[in-house]
Enzyme design. Structure first.
Site, short mmCIF file in Angstrom:
data_model
loop_
_atom_site.label_atom_id
_atom_site.label_comp_id
_atom_site.label_asym_id
_atom_site.label_seq_id
_atom_site.Cartn_x
_atom_site.Cartn_y
_atom_site.Cartn_z
N ILE A 40 0.85 -1.19 0.00
CA ILE A 40 0.00 0.00 0.00
C ILE A 40 0.88 1.24 0.00
O ILE A 40 1.76 1.39 0.86
CB ILE A 40 -0.92 0.03 1.23
CG1 ILE A 40 -1.78 -1.23 1.30
CG2 ILE A 40 -1.80 1.28 1.19
CD1 ILE A 40 -2.81 -1.35 0.21
N GLU A 41 0.67 2.12 -0.96
CA GLU A 41 1.45 3.37 -1.01
C GLU A 41 0.95 4.29 0.10
O GLU A 41 -0.24 4.53 0.23
CB GLU A 41 1.30 4.00 -2.40
CG GLU A 41 2.27 5.13 -2.67
CD GLU A 41 1.85 6.40 -1.97
OE1 GLU A 41 2.68 6.96 -1.20
OE2 GLU A 41 0.70 6.85 -2.16
N SER A 42 1.88 4.85 0.89
CA SER A 42 1.51 5.50 2.14
C SER A 42 0.76 6.82 1.97
O SER A 42 -0.14 7.12 2.76
CB SER A 42 2.75 5.71 3.01
OG SER A 42 3.69 6.53 2.36
N LYS A 43 1.11 7.63 0.98
CA LYS A 43 0.37 8.88 0.81
C LYS A 43 -1.07 8.60 0.43
O LYS A 43 -1.99 9.26 0.93
CB LYS A 43 1.01 9.78 -0.25
CG LYS A 43 0.26 11.10 -0.42
CD LYS A 43 0.87 12.03 -1.46
CE LYS A 43 0.05 13.30 -1.60
NZ LYS A 43 0.63 14.23 -2.61
N CYS A 48 12.41 7.93 0.28
CA CYS A 48 11.23 7.55 -0.49
C CYS A 48 11.59 7.35 -1.96
O CYS A 48 12.34 8.14 -2.54
CB CYS A 48 10.15 8.62 -0.35
SG CYS A 48 8.72 8.38 -1.42
N ASP A 104 13.49 8.60 5.16
CA ASP A 104 12.76 7.65 5.99
C ASP A 104 13.71 7.17 7.08
O ASP A 104 14.78 6.63 6.77
CB ASP A 104 12.26 6.46 5.17
CG ASP A 104 11.23 6.85 4.12
OD1 ASP A 104 10.41 7.73 4.40
OD2 ASP A 104 11.27 6.28 3.01
N ARG A 151 4.98 9.23 9.45
CA ARG A 151 4.81 10.37 8.54
C ARG A 151 3.34 10.41 8.14
O ARG A 151 2.77 9.38 7.79
CB ARG A 151 5.70 10.24 7.30
CG ARG A 151 5.52 11.40 6.31
CD ARG A 151 6.38 11.24 5.07
NE ARG A 151 7.79 11.27 5.40
CZ ARG A 151 8.74 10.77 4.63
NH1 ARG A 151 8.41 10.15 3.51
NH2 ARG A 151 10.00 10.86 4.98
#
Length: 282
Positions: free
Chosen positions: A88-91, A190, A197, A258
């Site tokens: 899952i891409e965090s943004k 990233c 990170d 984040r």
């Protein structure tokens, strides 16, 4: 730069782009990244992976409305299985969670089930979700990684570009040892934005003893390396397995949060059980 940084599978991500914030539920905001992007160059095949594990997420900024419109808040715990097609891409995860803010749900379990369904669909894999009321977590102590910290070494670092060279001939003798090593100096960037990170890493292994100076130099070499958290952990596991050939190996990293999220991936080829208590920087 990672060999797949410009892959077309990354082109549609909202990461690194200006985006509008939505506060009504929208599952389409979630975006997945194929795990094969970093596994293929490492020679890792989905049907014969040398590890098992999960990506553990903590959701600190989770809020929605109850049936009467009263805001609710919770801390979420998500575990995404290593066998999922996508990470899952965090943004996108953050934007998706924001879409809950002005959305009414009948009860907490409806929220949990919605999260599980949407995350499973995006990741194309198994996901489990638990929601905690704040009073359930109040007074929870700050955790720490068990093991020997290898950071306090009087060494000179003259190269901080990623390389596996340090792991060549990094084991010595024929004696088999079993130990746990810890470093808080893990820093990568990233894949898309190159923002830093920060993480702590725990390495448990059984095998020929690994030279701690060489291991630390290897970990520090991630300092300018661009990959997602999950990809870095799998790379570290694969490199240690390839060069040091331990009988048993577990790699667990806990990264600072984040956007109200922290990501804590672990990979193991034995019966490793990760601690889920947050560390001091989380």
């Amino acid at each position: 730069m990672s060999s797949y940084a410009n892959h077309q599978a990354l082109a549609g991500l909202t990461l690194g782009k200006s985006t509008d914030y939505r506060d009504t539920y929208d599952a389409s905001l979630l975006q997945g990244v194929p795990r094969s992007l970093n596994r293929d160059p490492l020679g890792l095949k989905a049907d014969n992976l040398p590890f098992h594990g999960t990506d553990i997420w903590t959701l600190y900024e989770l809020s929605w409305l109850n049936a009467k419109g009263l805001p609710q808040v919770a801390v979420g715990h998500v575990e995404l299985d290593y066998t999922s097609v996508n990470l899952i891409e965090s943004k996108s995860f953050k934007l998706y969670l924001n879409s809950f803010n002005q959305t009414r749900f009948n009860n907490w379990d409806e929220v949990r089930q919605t999260l599980e369904r949407d995350l499973s669909t995006c990741a194309q894999g198994k996901v489990s979700v638990a929601l905690y009321r704040l009073d359930e977590l109040e007074g929870q102590p700050i955790g720490h990684f068990n093991g020997t910290c290898i950071d306090d070494q009087d060494i000179t670092i003259d190269n901080d570009e990623f390389t596996t060279d340090y792991l060549e001939n990094a084991t010595s003798g024929e004696k088999v040892v079993e130990e746990t090593l810890v470093s808080h100096l893990l820093k990568s960037n990233c894949l898309i934005t190159h923002q830093p990170d920060w993480g702590s890493i725990q390495i448990q292994y059984r095998g020929r003893q690994i030279d701690r100076e060489k291991l630390l130099r290897y970990l520090v070499s991630f300092r300018h390396h661009n990959e997602f958290h999950e990809q870095c952990v799998e790379r570290i596991f694969n490199d240690l397995l390839r060069f040091c050939q331990p009988e048993k190996l577990s790699v667990y990293a806990r990264y600072t949060r984040r956007g109200g999220l922290d990501i804590n991936p672990w990979r193991s080829n034995n019966d490793f059980v990760p601690s889920t208590t947050r560390l001091v920087r989380q």
